[in-house]
Write a protein that holds these residues in place. Structure first.
Motif, short mmCIF file in Angstrom:
data_model
loop_
_atom_site.label_atom_id
_atom_site.label_comp_id
_atom_site.label_asym_id
_atom_site.label_seq_id
_atom_site.Cartn_x
_atom_site.Cartn_y
_atom_site.Cartn_z
N VAL A 92 25.38 4.94 25.11
CA VAL A 92 26.07 3.55 24.60
C VAL A 92 27.29 3.28 25.43
O VAL A 92 28.07 4.02 25.74
N ASP A 93 27.62 2.06 26.01
CA ASP A 93 28.66 1.57 26.85
C ASP A 93 29.88 1.66 25.79
O ASP A 93 29.71 1.40 24.60
N GLU A 94 31.02 1.68 26.32
CA GLU A 94 32.16 1.86 25.50
C GLU A 94 32.53 0.57 24.61
O GLU A 94 32.83 0.79 23.45
N ALA A 95 32.30 -0.32 25.02
CA ALA A 95 32.58 -1.51 24.25
C ALA A 95 31.32 -2.02 23.08
O ALA A 95 31.72 -2.06 21.88
N ARG A 96 30.09 -1.46 23.51
CA ARG A 96 29.29 -1.60 22.33
C ARG A 96 29.22 -0.48 21.49
O ARG A 96 29.20 -0.55 20.08
N ARG B 268 32.58 8.44 22.86
CA ARG B 268 31.10 8.62 23.48
C ARG B 268 30.96 10.06 24.02
O ARG B 268 29.84 10.22 24.34
#
Length: 673
Positions: free
Chosen positions: A468-472, A459
């Motif tokens: 964008v969040d890490e999992a996404r 990221r």
């Protein structure tokens, strides 16, 4: 009206019979070098004082203060796609040691009736002793002139070597000896219209349009012929993987490493892209439709030379790529010039005591700003004109692309059928510049892949990634990898391409669903340490066996049960689940695998591998980094703009992947693979 060009700007040529006049203020040697569509110069296309005429171009037979090029573009060989006009300081004379010690050279392009079409002043030179001054090139059935101004401190030898001439030093010595001899003084020769040489004769009806792969190979390009790249078109993709440093994309005719394709070697050599059934000249591009009187011809899909429509479209796309890179470079240079001129005039107004009395100062500053705005508006007008032309061409080309080059939303996929032959390239996404975000250039990579691909799931690379969040982000990266794998499967004949997956923790199961459900994978994804070890051992053994067989010249000695199809290995969440031995094997596959048909598609966040220290730096540098979100980390091989990469995501709710993978699997079963 004369077009005053800045470095990188192009201008249409209204006719083919021209004269280019040079004013240097001191004796210079004039040469002209023809280059093919890959940007490579041949000595038979080189005009210089020792051989002052080739079909279409004539140069003076001596060094002179005001040399003139006589040009008849209608007589240039059909295989020549660009003509470079070169000037150099004569060696071994009492003149200036480099161009930076003299007045800036000035060139003017003159029509047959004596009217000045365009001019170019080559500013900013320093230690250079040879310069690519102008470039005349074919584009959409017509010729254009481009201001280049790329200098070389190593003289003609370095310049010619950079453009792919094998005997560069020998030719440079020949030119030096020719200019060292006294030559009779003659009036500048008017070009004699001579027929093109037999080896490059234009077939009847051939349009003079075609791609042009500018400097230094790029792609390219890859693929060299222009400023700043250093090794011929499509200059080499720097092998680094740092998310914050732009990476040049390859140019046409090159593999991802950017060097021109040559004959294959036993080990470690370039792949030969020459088609075994191609024995004659490439098919000419289709003729443009008739235009209204006084109007330019409209764009045509496949407006480039090539043996097939696929190859013509490939070359046309690279021509559009270079045109956009250069026209934006010209705009940026013009704006920078206008702003620097404004600063100089404001400083001058402030330093003059007389301007501080009354309103003289305000008037001077207002005039300077008005002039800057006028120059900027003219530059934008020229940019908008070129962008409109490129947009019109893109609107024609995009619908005509075959599946290998098409976006997932292209109707070509609705009529998809498993091909009988592999394509010459595949689309990995789109490229765009901030000056025209709506104009996207397909990002094409030659096949077979010469280097692995790294889909960055980190990221830290761009503003889009930070949002964008890490999992996404990890899910998007794996979706992107599956999209690439599905395309590679779809564009190869059934059974010629095999996909395997290492997913140590099983975190990519949702993204892998299309591949697993369709049966497109050779076997279920490998999980856990044991699965990682077994898969890497099997592929490492395959690379060893094929490499040894190829080096020994005994491919028949391979085990009969060895799968000889090309292998694509998807690795998710690297380095999770990898011990030191597995990391070593993966590096071996990345280095040696592409030469024998084993390719790597790595999904990883570089920061996750920080515990390994610099030991993995060679791995990152060996891979082509792409991202699952827009990111401006790629650079073109001509002027090295930072291009925003757009990943080739499947439209939401689309069934195109299911449709394509089902056909691939069905074809593999029916053909007994």
């Amino acid at each position: 009206m004369t077009a005053e060009l800045v470095r990188g700007q192009n201008h249409p040529l209204p006719e083919t019979l021209l004269e280019v006049r040079v004013s240097a203020g001191h004796p210079v040697v004039a040469c002209a070098a023809g280059a093919d569509e890959g940007g490579v110069v041949r000595d038979t296309w080189l005009a210089h004082p020792g051989a002052p005429a080739v079909p279409g171009v004539e140069v003076p037979a001596e060094a002179t203060r005001a040399p003139r090029f006589a040009v008849d573009l209608g007589a240039v060989a059909a295989a020549v796609h660009r003509v470079h006009l070169l000037i150099a300081l004569p060696e071994g004379t009492a003149g200036p040691a480099h161009f930076g010690a003299t007045a800036a050279p000035f060139l003017a392009v003159i029509s047959s009736d004596g009217a000045e079409i365009a001019s170019f002043t080559i500013t900013g030179l320093d230690t250079e002793t040879a310069v690519v001054a102008l470039e005349l090139y074919r584009r959409q059935g017509a010729w254009k002139v481009r201001a280049v101004g790329q200098g070389y401190p190593g003289g003609l030898a370095q310049l010619l070597a950079d453009h792919g001439l094998d005997r560069a030093r020998e030719v440079a010595d020949l030119i030096r000896s020719a200019t060292g001899r006294p030559a009779p003084r003659t009036e500048p020769a008017r070009l004699r219209t001579t027929p093109a040489a037999t080896d490059g004769a234009r077939p009847p009806g051939t349009a003079q349009g075609g791609p042009h792969s500018g400097p230094g190979t790029g792609p390219g390009t890859g693929p060299g012929t222009g400023p700043g790249t250093g090794t011929g078109p499509g200059a080499a993709i720097p092998t680094g993987g740092d998310a914050r440093n732009p990476r040049a994309v390859p140019a046409p005719g090159d593999g991802p490493e950017g060097a021109a394709a040559g004959p294959p070697t036993v080990s470690g050599g370039r792949i030969d892209y020459a088609h075994p059934r191609r024995s004659g000249p490439p098919v000419p591009p289709p003729a443009a439709p008739a235009a209204a009187p006084g109007q330019p011809a409209g764009p045509v899909a496949g407006d480039a030379t090539g043996w097939s429509m696929e190859e013509r479209l490939y070359n046309q796309i690279w021509g559009m790529f270079e045109d956009l890179a250069r026209t934006v470079a010209a705009y940026r240079n013009a704006v920078e010039f206008a702003e620097s001129r404004l600063d100089q005039e404001l400083d001058q107004a402030l330093s003059d005591p007389r301007s501080r009395i009354g309103g003289a100062g305000d008037a001077a500053r207002a005039a300077a700003r008005a002039k800057c705005e006028q120059l900027t508006a003219l530059a934008r007008q020229s940019l908008d004109r070129d962008l409109a032309q490129l947009t019109a061409e893109s609107d024609v080309v995009e619908p005509a692309l075959p599946p290998a080059y098409a976006r997932w939303d292209n109707p070509a996929w609705h009529a998809y059928r498993v091909p009988m032959e592999s394509p010459m390239a595949v689309r990995l996404g789109d490229l765009q510049l901030p000056e025209s975000p709506e104009l996207r250039i397909p990002f094409l990579i030659r096949l077979p892949l010469e280097r692995g691909i790294w889909v960055d799931s980190g990221r830290a690379g761009s503003e889009a990634a930070i949002m964008v969040d890490e999992a996404r982000m990890r899910r998007l990266a794996m979706d992107c990898a599956v999209s690439h794998a599905a395309r590679l499967l779809a564009v190869h004949p059934a059974g010629d391409y095999t996909v395997q997956v290492i997913d140590p923790a099983g975190t990519g199961a949702a993204s892998l669903t299309p591949l697993v459900r369709s049966g497109a994978l050779a076997e279920p994804p490998a999980t856990g340490a044991q699965g990682v070890t077994a898969t890497l051992a099997r592929l490492t053994q395959r690379v060893d066996l094929v490499t040894m067989a190829m080096r020994a010249g005994a491919p028949d000695a391979l085990p009969p049960d060895l799968d000889t199809s090309e292998q694509l290995l998807i690795v998710n969440d690297f380095p999770h689940g990898f011990d030191d031995r597995a990391v070593t094997q993966l590096r071996y596959l990345a280095d040696e695998g592409p030469q024998v048909g084993v390719h790597l598609l790595l999904v990883a966040d570089r920061e996750d591998a920080s515990a390994y220290g610099p030991v993995l730096d060679p791995l990152w540098r060996s891979l082509l980094r792409i991202t699952p979100v827009p990111d401006d980390h790629l650079a073109d091989p001509w002027v090295r703009h930072s291009w925003t990469y757009q990943p080739p995501l499947v439209p939401a709710g689309s069934e195109v992947l299911r449709h394509v993978l089902d056909q691939v699997t069905a074809a593999r079963r029916s053909w007994g693979h």
